[in-house]
Every structure is written in C-alpha cells, then in structure tokens.
Motif scaffolding. Sequence first.
Motif, PDB file in Angstrom:
ATOM      1  N   PRO A 181       0.826  -1.211   0.000  1.00 45.84           N
ATOM      2  CA  PRO A 181       0.000   0.000   0.000  1.00 45.84           C
ATOM      3  C   PRO A 181       0.859   1.258   0.000  1.00 45.84           C
ATOM      4  O   PRO A 181       1.848   1.338   0.719  1.00 45.84           O
ATOM      5  N   VAL A 182       0.478   2.226  -0.831  1.00 50.94           N
ATOM      6  CA  VAL A 182       1.157   3.518  -0.850  1.00 50.94           C
ATOM      7  C   VAL A 182       0.671   4.282   0.384  1.00 50.94           C
ATOM      8  O   VAL A 182      -0.529   4.527   0.550  1.00 50.94           O
TER       9      VAL A 182
ATOM     10  N   GLU B 226      -1.957  -0.475  -8.834  1.00 49.34           N
ATOM     11  CA  GLU B 226      -3.337  -0.950  -8.812  1.00 49.34           C
ATOM     12  C   GLU B 226      -4.116  -0.116  -7.811  1.00 49.34           C
ATOM     13  O   GLU B 226      -3.537   0.428  -6.869  1.00 49.34           O
ATOM     14  N   VAL B 227      -5.413  -0.034  -8.015  1.00 51.22           N
ATOM     15  CA  VAL B 227      -6.307   0.516  -7.000  1.00 51.22           C
ATOM     16  C   VAL B 227      -7.170  -0.640  -6.521  1.00 51.22           C
ATOM     17  O   VAL B 227      -7.688  -1.416  -7.330  1.00 51.22           O
ATOM     18  N   HIS B 228      -7.274  -0.782  -5.205  1.00 52.14           N
ATOM     19  CA  HIS B 228      -8.083  -1.833  -4.618  1.00 52.14           C
ATOM     20  C   HIS B 228      -9.322  -1.229  -3.977  1.00 52.14           C
ATOM     21  O   HIS B 228      -9.253  -0.175  -3.355  1.00 52.14           O
ATOM     22  N   LYS B 229     -10.450  -1.900  -4.152  1.00 47.80           N
ATOM     23  CA  LYS B 229     -11.692  -1.554  -3.454  1.00 47.80           C
ATOM     24  C   LYS B 229     -11.957  -2.682  -2.474  1.00 47.80           C
ATOM     25  O   LYS B 229     -12.119  -3.838  -2.880  1.00 47.80           O
ATOM     26  N   ASP B 230     -11.940  -2.343  -1.198  1.00 49.43           N
ATOM     27  CA  ASP B 230     -12.156  -3.344  -0.154  1.00 49.43           C
ATOM     28  C   ASP B 230     -11.200  -4.531  -0.297  1.00 49.43           C
ATOM     29  O   ASP B 230     -11.567  -5.680  -0.121  1.00 49.43           O
ATOM     30  N   GLY B 231      -9.951  -4.234  -0.685  1.00 53.32           N
ATOM     31  CA  GLY B 231      -8.908  -5.252  -0.779  1.00 53.32           C
ATOM     32  C   GLY B 231      -8.837  -6.009  -2.087  1.00 53.32           C
ATOM     33  O   GLY B 231      -7.984  -6.879  -2.255  1.00 53.32           O
TER      34      GLY B 231
ATOM     35  N   VAL C 249     -13.525   1.038   0.977  1.00 53.64           N
ATOM     36  CA  VAL C 249     -12.184   1.580   1.138  1.00 53.64           C
ATOM     37  C   VAL C 249     -11.428   1.423  -0.177  1.00 53.64           C
ATOM     38  O   VAL C 249     -11.303   0.311  -0.703  1.00 53.64           O
ATOM     39  N   LEU C 250     -10.938   2.543  -0.714  1.00 49.49           N
ATOM     40  CA  LEU C 250     -10.121   2.544  -1.928  1.00 49.49           C
ATOM     41  C   LEU C 250      -8.676   2.820  -1.529  1.00 49.49           C
ATOM     42  O   LEU C 250      -8.397   3.782  -0.810  1.00 49.49           O
ATOM     43  N   THR C 251      -7.761   1.969  -1.979  1.00 51.10           N
ATOM     44  CA  THR C 251      -6.341   2.153  -1.686  1.00 51.10           C
ATOM     45  C   THR C 251      -5.534   2.026  -2.970  1.00 51.10           C
ATOM     46  O   THR C 251      -5.925   1.310  -3.892  1.00 51.10           O
ATOM     47  N   VAL C 252      -4.405   2.713  -3.012  1.00 46.80           N
ATOM     48  CA  VAL C 252      -3.464   2.576  -4.125  1.00 46.80           C
ATOM     49  C   VAL C 252      -2.360   1.631  -3.667  1.00 46.80           C
ATOM     50  O   VAL C 252      -1.803   1.783  -2.572  1.00 46.80           O
ATOM     51  N   GLU C 253      -2.060   0.636  -4.515  1.00 43.99           N
ATOM     52  CA  GLU C 253      -1.053  -0.379  -4.213  1.00 43.99           C
ATOM     53  C   GLU C 253       0.011  -0.366  -5.310  1.00 43.99           C
ATOM     54  O   GLU C 253      -0.312  -0.264  -6.491  1.00 43.99           O
ATOM     55  N   ALA C 254       1.270  -0.470  -4.902  1.00 46.02           N
ATOM     56  CA  ALA C 254       2.384  -0.490  -5.852  1.00 46.02           C
ATOM     57  C   ALA C 254       3.068  -1.858  -5.802  1.00 46.02           C
ATOM     58  O   ALA C 254       2.956  -2.583  -4.820  1.00 46.02           O
TER      59      ALA C 254
ATOM     60  N   GLN D  97      -5.780   5.870 -14.480  1.00 43.98           N
ATOM     61  CA  GLN D  97      -7.162   5.953 -14.025  1.00 43.98           C
ATOM     62  C   GLN D  97      -7.747   4.557 -13.859  1.00 43.98           C
ATOM     63  O   GLN D  97      -7.415   3.633 -14.614  1.00 43.98           O
ATOM     64  N   PHE D  98      -8.633   4.431 -12.873  1.00 46.63           N
ATOM     65  CA  PHE D  98      -9.285   3.172 -12.536  1.00 46.63           C
ATOM     66  C   PHE D  98     -10.759   3.455 -12.302  1.00 46.63           C
ATOM     67  O   PHE D  98     -11.117   4.533 -11.847  1.00 46.63           O
ATOM     68  N   CYS D  99     -11.609   2.480 -12.591  1.00 48.04           N
ATOM     69  CA  CYS D  99     -13.050   2.715 -12.476  1.00 48.04           C
ATOM     70  C   CYS D  99     -13.737   1.496 -11.877  1.00 48.04           C
ATOM     71  O   CYS D  99     -13.366   0.354 -12.162  1.00 48.04           O
ATOM     72  N   THR D 100     -14.758   1.760 -11.050  1.00 47.29           N
ATOM     73  CA  THR D 100     -15.520   0.680 -10.432  1.00 47.29           C
ATOM     74  C   THR D 100     -16.897   1.194 -10.025  1.00 47.29           C
ATOM     75  O   THR D 100     -17.159   2.396 -10.060  1.00 47.29           O
ATOM     76  N   LYS D 101     -17.743   0.288  -9.637  1.00 41.52           N
ATOM     77  CA  LYS D 101     -19.058   0.616  -9.080  1.00 41.52           C
ATOM     78  C   LYS D 101     -19.006   0.378  -7.571  1.00 41.52           C
ATOM     79  O   LYS D 101     -18.278  -0.502  -7.100  1.00 41.52           O
TER      80      LYS D 101
END
Length: 190
Positions: free
Chosen positions: A81-82, A118-123, A161-166, A150-154
């Motif tokens: 996680p960043v 990557e962007v994670h939604k709820d992991g 929880v949205l997190t940026v992961e490297a 850019q990342f997109c989700t519903k």
Amino acid sequence: MITSTPAALAGLATLALVGGAALTWAPSDAATGHRPPAQRTVPAKAATGPVTCVGGTAKGLVSKLSAEPFSFSGTTGNDVPVTGARVNVKGPQRGTDTVLVTFSAESYYSGSGWMGIEVHKDGVPIAPFADNGSPLAFTSNSSYVSASAQFCTKVGRGTHVLTVEASTTGDATTDSGWLDDWTMSVQRYE
C-alpha cells in the motif's frame, strides 16, 4: 440536429486511420532502441476484455495529495500500500454509483522489470486489472517521470475503502520503486 454527408464521413474515417497509424509508431523507441521489459508468462485465471465504466451526474470529488516520498524494495509482483493513498467512499442507499480514481505521481524505478500500480476496493483490485502477473505498468524508467493512471468501479450500499497499491515485477533483491508528490483523486457519479 446533426446531419452528415458521405464526403464528411469519408474524411473522418481517413483522419481516424492516419491518426491511428501515427499513434502506433513511436520514433523515440526507434531512435533509442528502448524496448519494454519482457512480461512474465503466467496463465490468466479468467479471460479479460474491455470493461465499460459509465456514470451519470457528478456527485462529488475527494482528492488526497502528498509531498512525502514513498519508497519500497522490490516485491516480485506482491502489492504494497502507498502510505496515505486511501479514501473511504460511502455508497448510495439504493443501486450503485460509479467511482473514477485517478492516481498521479512523480515516479522512479530501478530494476529489471517495471513498477506496477493498482487501486483496490475493499482489498480487491479494480479495472484496469489483469490477473495474469502483468500489472499496469506505471513506470519502467530509472529516471524521474510524472505518471498517471485511471481506474473505475461501481460501489453499492455501505462504506468502501479505496487504496493505491504499488509493486515491482523484476528481481526483489535488486528492484526498488519510489513515488513522490502524488495525488489520488476520487470522482463519484450517479
């Protein structure tokens, strides 16, 4: 009302073909001999294809910014996680909202592969995401570059929880990644 003629349509088609051809040739690659690193061969767990992400009226914007450098050792594909790149989004009472996440940063990578984001939604990673060992390449340069993705989700009911992961894709003993002056913007649409 918009009307079109066959000549106008032919002109637009020609422009699209010429523009597309111009985008597929990269003279800087030809001049420097730079080639992207080889991808790891890992079978995909599921077939992937284009993902459509559509939203309606804008409902809000949250942006987080940091001028604190984030550096990490090689991960050989494992996500880290960043620090600070985390936003909570409350979903609607009914139905779903569309969330568009933009992550931009000054970046630097050293190693034999590339730095992925990557962007994670709820992991769980959100689109674009390839579950085949080939993460979205954020940079593969051992020089300071400004990069954005850019990342997109519903999102449905509840708090998400949205997190940026490297990650890095090369040898964990020699790879390293660095992100600085980053912005994480989360736009929400009906």
